[in-house]
Every structure is written in C-alpha cells, then in structure tokens.
Scaffold this motif. Structure first.
Motif, PDB file in Angstrom:
ATOM      1  N   UNK A  41     -29.719 -89.139  16.568  1.00  6.15           N
ATOM      2  CA  UNK A  41     -30.270 -88.651  17.837  1.00  6.15           C
ATOM      3  C   UNK A  41     -31.767 -88.410  17.767  1.00  6.15           C
ATOM      4  N   UNK A  42     -32.391 -88.688  16.611  1.00  4.88           N
ATOM      5  CA  UNK A  42     -33.806 -88.383  16.439  1.00  4.88           C
ATOM      6  C   UNK A  42     -34.668 -89.165  17.428  1.00  4.88           C
ATOM      7  N   UNK A  43     -34.292 -90.404  17.714  1.00  5.70           N
ATOM      8  CA  UNK A  43     -35.059 -91.226  18.651  1.00  5.70           C
ATOM      9  C   UNK A  43     -35.100 -90.573  20.029  1.00  5.70           C
ATOM     10  N   UNK A  44     -33.968 -90.058  20.487  1.00  5.57           N
ATOM     11  CA  UNK A  44     -33.905 -89.441  21.807  1.00  5.57           C
ATOM     12  C   UNK A  44     -34.665 -88.115  21.836  1.00  5.57           C
ATOM     13  N   UNK A  45     -34.627 -87.377  20.727  1.00  7.26           N
ATOM     14  CA  UNK A  45     -35.397 -86.130  20.664  1.00  7.26           C
ATOM     15  C   UNK A  45     -36.892 -86.409  20.755  1.00  7.26           C
ATOM     16  N   UNK A  46     -37.352 -87.482  20.141  1.00  4.51           N
ATOM     17  CA  UNK A  46     -38.774 -87.811  20.165  1.00  4.51           C
ATOM     18  C   UNK A  46     -39.216 -88.209  21.573  1.00  4.51           C
ATOM     19  N   UNK A  47     -38.355 -88.928  22.291  1.00  3.97           N
ATOM     20  CA  UNK A  47     -38.672 -89.274  23.682  1.00  3.97           C
ATOM     21  C   UNK A  47     -38.738 -88.010  24.529  1.00  3.97           C
ATOM     22  N   UNK A  48     -37.781 -87.112  24.341  1.00  6.13           N
ATOM     23  CA  UNK A  48     -37.785 -85.850  25.092  1.00  6.13           C
ATOM     24  C   UNK A  48     -39.023 -85.023  24.773  1.00  6.13           C
ATOM     25  N   UNK A  49     -39.429 -85.039  23.503  1.00  7.06           N
ATOM     26  CA  UNK A  49     -40.630 -84.294  23.109  1.00  7.06           C
ATOM     27  C   UNK A  49     -41.871 -84.883  23.786  1.00  7.06           C
ATOM     28  N   UNK A  50     -41.930 -86.204  23.880  1.00  2.85           N
ATOM     29  CA  UNK A  50     -43.057 -86.849  24.565  1.00  2.85           C
ATOM     30  C   UNK A  50     -43.084 -86.466  26.032  1.00  2.85           C
ATOM     31  N   UNK A  51     -41.913 -86.372  26.667  1.00  5.34           N
ATOM     32  CA  UNK A  51     -41.857 -85.951  28.060  1.00  5.34           C
ATOM     33  C   UNK A  51     -42.366 -84.536  28.260  1.00  5.34           C
ATOM     34  N   UNK A  52     -41.989 -83.638  27.342  1.00  9.67           N
ATOM     35  CA  UNK A  52     -42.479 -82.257  27.440  1.00  9.67           C
ATOM     36  C   UNK A  52     -43.993 -82.194  27.238  1.00  9.67           C
ATOM     37  N   UNK A  53     -44.516 -82.974  26.294  1.00 11.71           N
ATOM     38  CA  UNK A  53     -45.958 -82.998  26.066  1.00 11.71           C
ATOM     39  C   UNK A  53     -46.699 -83.530  27.285  1.00 11.71           C
ATOM     40  N   UNK A  54     -46.139 -84.572  27.913  1.00 13.48           N
ATOM     41  CA  UNK A  54     -46.778 -85.141  29.097  1.00 13.48           C
ATOM     42  C   UNK A  54     -46.763 -84.139  30.247  1.00 13.48           C
ATOM     43  N   UNK A 114     -45.335 -88.977  18.989  1.00 13.09           N
ATOM     44  CA  UNK A 114     -44.119 -88.267  18.590  1.00 13.09           C
ATOM     45  C   UNK A 114     -43.247 -89.072  17.649  1.00 13.09           C
ATOM     46  N   UNK A 115     -43.643 -90.302  17.323  1.00 11.89           N
ATOM     47  CA  UNK A 115     -42.889 -91.111  16.372  1.00 11.89           C
ATOM     48  C   UNK A 115     -41.751 -91.900  16.972  1.00 11.89           C
ATOM     49  N   UNK A 116     -41.730 -92.053  18.296  1.00 12.78           N
ATOM     50  CA  UNK A 116     -40.633 -92.775  18.939  1.00 12.78           C
ATOM     51  C   UNK A 116     -40.682 -94.278  18.682  1.00 12.78           C
ATOM     52  N   UNK A 117     -41.800 -94.769  18.142  1.00 14.82           N
ATOM     53  CA  UNK A 117     -41.908 -96.195  17.833  1.00 14.82           C
ATOM     54  C   UNK A 117     -41.791 -96.469  16.334  1.00 14.82           C
ATOM     55  N   UNK A 156     -32.570 -93.631  29.122  1.00 11.55           N
ATOM     56  CA  UNK A 156     -31.561 -94.639  29.476  1.00 11.55           C
ATOM     57  C   UNK A 156     -31.940 -95.992  28.895  1.00 11.55           C
ATOM     58  N   UNK A 157     -33.230 -96.333  29.001  1.00 12.75           N
ATOM     59  CA  UNK A 157     -33.706 -97.609  28.459  1.00 12.75           C
ATOM     60  C   UNK A 157     -33.540 -97.658  26.936  1.00 12.75           C
ATOM     61  N   UNK A 158     -33.807 -96.540  26.255  1.00  8.16           N
ATOM     62  CA  UNK A 158     -33.642 -96.487  24.807  1.00  8.16           C
ATOM     63  C   UNK A 158     -32.169 -96.648  24.416  1.00  8.16           C
ATOM     64  N   UNK A 159     -31.278 -96.062  25.204  1.00  7.79           N
ATOM     65  CA  UNK A 159     -29.852 -96.218  24.918  1.00  7.79           C
ATOM     66  C   UNK A 159     -29.438 -97.681  25.057  1.00  7.79           C
ATOM     67  N   UNK A 160     -29.904 -98.338  26.123  1.00  9.83           N
ATOM     68  CA  UNK A 160     -29.581 -99.756  26.312  1.00  9.83           C
ATOM     69  C   UNK A 160     -30.169-100.605  25.185  1.00  9.83           C
ATOM     70  N   UNK A 161     -31.406-100.285  24.771  1.00  7.20           N
ATOM     71  CA  UNK A 161     -32.027-101.023  23.669  1.00  7.20           C
ATOM     72  C   UNK A 161     -31.259-100.806  22.375  1.00  7.20           C
ATOM     73  N   UNK A 191     -38.461 -87.789  35.687  1.00  3.88           N
ATOM     74  CA  UNK A 191     -37.807 -89.063  36.007  1.00  3.88           C
ATOM     75  C   UNK A 191     -38.188 -90.142  35.000  1.00  3.88           C
ATOM     76  N   UNK A 192     -39.455 -90.178  34.603  1.00  4.39           N
ATOM     77  CA  UNK A 192     -39.902 -91.152  33.623  1.00  4.39           C
ATOM     78  C   UNK A 192     -39.222 -90.930  32.275  1.00  4.39           C
ATOM     79  N   UNK A 193     -39.135 -89.673  31.853  1.00  2.90           N
ATOM     80  CA  UNK A 193     -38.470 -89.371  30.588  1.00  2.90           C
ATOM     81  C   UNK A 193     -36.995 -89.758  30.634  1.00  2.90           C
TER      82      UNK A 193
END
Length: 511
Positions: A118-131, A106-109, A164-169, A157-159
C-alpha cells in the motif's frame, strides 16, 4: 527498505552502490579457491529497469493529463468570473506542473513502490495533502483568494482520480508480471530449507515481480534443492557466476545462510559495481509494513520490530466501523435477506438459519449464524463422509458434498449463506475482517503458534477469503491468518474488503 511482498516475505533492499568493484578479501567465503570472479554485467542495470522506466513515463503522462483536465474543468466552471480569470489560469498551470513534481518528491515514481503493498497509495495521498496545504498557504500568503472549487474540490478529486489510475496501472503491471514481463530475475542464496521456503513464496506471488531463476546453497543441499525446486543450483561461492549465466539482476539471501554475517558482507562487496541488486530476507516472514524499521545504533544498522498492538484507538475505530457498516448493510440488504430466507424455507425442510458454535476473541465461544445450505441434520452425517475429506490439517471440506442442497450450492458459490453473519458483526462477536472463526474442536488441537489467531476478533472475510478460500491448504490458511494478526491495520482491512468483492464474484474456492 521494501516491505509488503505478498505472502508475508519481508525483503530488505540494499541500495545499489556507485563505487568500483571491490575484490573479496582473502580467506573469506567469497574468495575461496575456484570462486567465480567478478563478471561484467554489461547493460544488466538498464535491461531489467527498462520496464520500470516505461511504467514511470506512462504514469507521469497520465497524471499530468489528469492535472490538466482538472484545471480545465475549474477554469470552464469559473470562466464568467473576470476578476479571478488570470489567477485561476496561473493556478491551473501551476497545478499541471506541481502535481507530478509532488508525486516525485513523495517517492510515488520510485520503482520499489510499483505494484507491491500500500506504500504507493500512501505516497499519492501524501502528495495530495501537500498540494492542498501548499495551495492554501499560497492563497493566504499572497492574498490570491483562490476559488474554493480549486482548493477544496479540485485537489481531492485529482488525488482520488490518481489513486484510481494507480490501481488500474497496478492491475496491468500484475498481468504483465504473471506473463513473465516486467520482473526481476532472482538468484536465491542460503541453506536448503530456507531457500526452498523463499522460492515457494516467490513462485506463489508472481505479481510481486520476483522470478526465481537459480539457487546457491551449501554442498549438502544441492541435490535436494535441485529436485524440489527444479532450478539450476550452484554453491555459495558461485553466486556471481550463476547470476551471469542465468542473466539475473537480483540476489536474494535468506537469513539462514552459512556464516551469515561474514558471508553477506563479502557478497555485498563482490556485487559492488556489477549492477546486481541485493535483497535480504530476515526470517520474520509474517511481519511487514510499519512494524519494521532500520535503526542505526552507533553505526550498526539493526532491524527494529515493533510489538503488535491489539488494543488502543484503532481497535475502537475498527469496532465502530464494523458495527456501522453491518447495520447499514443489514438495512440495505433486508429485502435480499428476506428473499433468501424464503427461498431456503421453500426449497428444503428445516430451519432457515444454521447456528454453529465457534470460538472468537480470547477463546470465547459464540453462536455464528448462516443461511442453511445443507440438509437438516447434516452435522450428524460427518462421520460417514470423513473418508472423502478434500481438506488437510484440521479442516473438513468436501468439494462435492452430498449434504449441500441445490439452492445451497448457489448460496455458497457467491457466499450469500454468510450474510446473516452481519448480525454477529453487529453484536461484536465477529468483525468485518479477521481470521476465519474456528470450531471448538479445531481450537482444542491448536498449538501455541496457531493459538495467536485468537488474539483478534474473527472476521466475515479475511486474507484467506481473497487468497483461495476452501482451496487453500491448512498451513497456508493458518499462515495468512497469522499474517493478519501480526500486521493488522485499518488500511489492510479496507484493502481486504475491496478484494473480497472480486473473490466473491469469481467464486474461486467456494464449495
């Protein structure tokens, strides 16, 4: 395409080519006599990208560990279920591998998503939906009967933990960038006024990771830009030479460059093979996010700008969310509101609430409520204090206003005086997030540009609240309000609400 640079600047990113360096065509601006020849940049590509690789490795390591931790929790919770033991074990191992893989897909890296928008957070959310969809499909297709704890509980929970981890990073990366680490060294190219505007935007948004180190302008603008920006300044034909000298890794071209189309094409040819990144600021500085698209028309790439939408289902959702949150907040904070009202009543004579006429959506007037933080009749004393105005433009603000009561200073410091505006939100005359509600006297002096603030409902908080509040110059406050009007979305509202709490606690610009 990269959008969402804080401050409103929109940069279109050109992918780095892999072909060999092309010499500029004779007669074009880049081939003028005395123009700097293409230079070898050595490890320029590797040097500035080193921080991105380190940041990416940390993200992969932490997110793999999060997936392993979630899988372990599910296994331990169902260790007594012998029938599902092997299935859960394989599902857990697959989760550890699949989660970072999906984030990569999803391009989160990708470097361009780190720390901006907010694109980084959208990509993480998209990965969660795919999983979630993938596990559900595999469970059904292979008749694995995966545990609901894994499919319904563990994946969300993982997503969430990853977000949260991405926000801290991101916060850690922003701190590094403000210290001058993990940044791209930028040479800004264009006409003097446009260059100074872009330099100012980038210098005020250090967390964007773009550090201006030099400028290339027309001969007539050199001395003016050098004095105003305090940067090394060269000509438009000397981009490569100045980039080599200041060890830049990015060239940002403003839309007002001389002979823009021809010059930009030639410059892009010169940069091929050098490792220098090319960014273009298209001039639509307040338009960002999903409204911008690159669309090829018969091989010609054009920037498509969608019209802003001020009606529709999103407005209905925003209105319902505003009223629901306002009602819940009023009920939850009723003891606090009662205590503050009693404190205002006992500490100074006058009414508890201060009522003031403001202008809302479409120019309609309404009465805004606040806890009274000044002496009774303070509005009648404005004429005698006008010489001490600390604000510019149409605003009137005094840092040490003698009309403010001792209790009022504390109320203003933490924005407690604005809590009664939740009633305005409940009535629909205000929103939780929006432009600052103006006074009728201010609106009477608006020009056509500033009047666009009235296209949306004014807010209890907004971009102005999280960007400095009363410390903001008038032009900056207007720019932020117009930026919100042009780019409003539910995601932006949630982001502003999240940052408002931090701004209130810090009490920055509150007086």
């Amino acid at each position: 395409m990269t959008t969402g640079i804080p401050g409103g600047t929109v940069l279109l990113e050109r992918a780095e080519p892999t072909s060999a360096l092309l010499h500029p065509a004779p007669g074009l601006p880049g081939a003028a006599a005395g123009a700097a020849p293409p230079v070898s940049t050595g490890n320029r590509v590797d040097g500035p990208r080193r921080w991105a690789r380190r940041h990416r490795r940390r993200l992969v390591a932490v997110e793999t560990a999060l997936a392993a931790a979630i899988a372990a929790v599910v296994l331990l919770a169902r260790e007594d279920d012998v029938q599902l033991g092997d299935v859960l074990l394989w599902a857990g191992l697959s989760l550890v591998v699949a989660w970072p893989a999906l984030l990569a897909v999803t391009g989160a890296y990708e470097e361009r998503s780190f720390g901006i928008g907010s694109d980084e957070f959208r990509r993480v959310s998209r990965a969660g939906l795919l999983l979630l969809a993938g596990l559900g499909f595999v469970s059904y297709a292979a008749q694995l009967d995966l545990s609901r704890a894994l499919v319904v509980g563990a994946v969300p929970a993982l997503a969430l933990l990853t977000l949260v981890e991405r926000y801290a990073a991101r916060q850690a990366l922003n701190r590094q960038r403000k210290q001058g680490r993990g940044v791209k060294r930028v040479v800004v190219v264009g006409r003097g006024g446009a260059v100074l505007q872009l330099v100012d935007r980038l210098q005020r948004t250090q967390h964007a990771g773009l550090q201006v180190v030099a400028a290339c302008v027309t001969p007539d603008d050199r001395s003016r830009v050098a004095r105003a920006a305090g940067l090394p300044v060269a000509g438009l034909d000397d981009v490569l030479e100045i980039a080599r000298r200041v060890q830049a890794d990015t060239i940002a071209v403003t839309s007002a460059s001389e002979t823009a189309a021809q010059y930009l094409r030639t410059l892009s040819w010169q940069l091929e093979g050098t490792g220098l990144e090319l960014l273009v600021a298209p001039g639509l500085v307040e338009v960002a996010g999903p409204r911008l698209h690159i669309r090829p028309f018969d091989g010609l790439p054009l920037l498509s700008v969608e019209q802003p939408r001020f009606t529709g289902w999103r407005r209905v959702v925003k209105g319902a969310l505003d009223r629901s949150v306002a009602l819940a907040a009023l009920l939850a904070l009723s003891p606090v509101l009662a205590a503050l009202a009693l404190a205002v009543r006992l500490t100074s004579p006058g009414p508890v609430l201060y009522r003031q006429e403001r202008v809302g959506l479409g120019g309609r007037h309404f009465t805004m409520l606040k806890f009274r933080s000044m002496v009774d009749g303070a509005h009648q004393q404005v004429a005698g204090l006008s010489d001490g105005n600390d604000a510019d433009g149409l605003l009137f603000k005094i840092r040490h206003d003698p009309r403010v009561t001792p209790l009022g200073r504390h109320l203003r410091r933490f924005s407690l005086d604005e809590l009664p505006q939740l009633v305005n939100v409940l009535r629909g005359t205000m929103s939780l997030v929006g432009p600052r509600p103006p006074l009728p006297a201010e609106v009477a002096r608006y020009d056509s540009e500033v009047s666009r603030r009235l296209l949306v409902t004014p807010g209890l908080t907004g971009l102005w609240q999280i960007s400095g509040r009363s410390d903001l110059p008038w032009e900056e406050a207007v720019r932020l309000d117009l930026r919100y009007v042009e780019n409003w979305s539910l995601a932006l509202d949630l982001q502003i609400l999240w940052k408002t709490a931090r701004a209130v606690v810090r009490a920055s610009g509150a007086y």
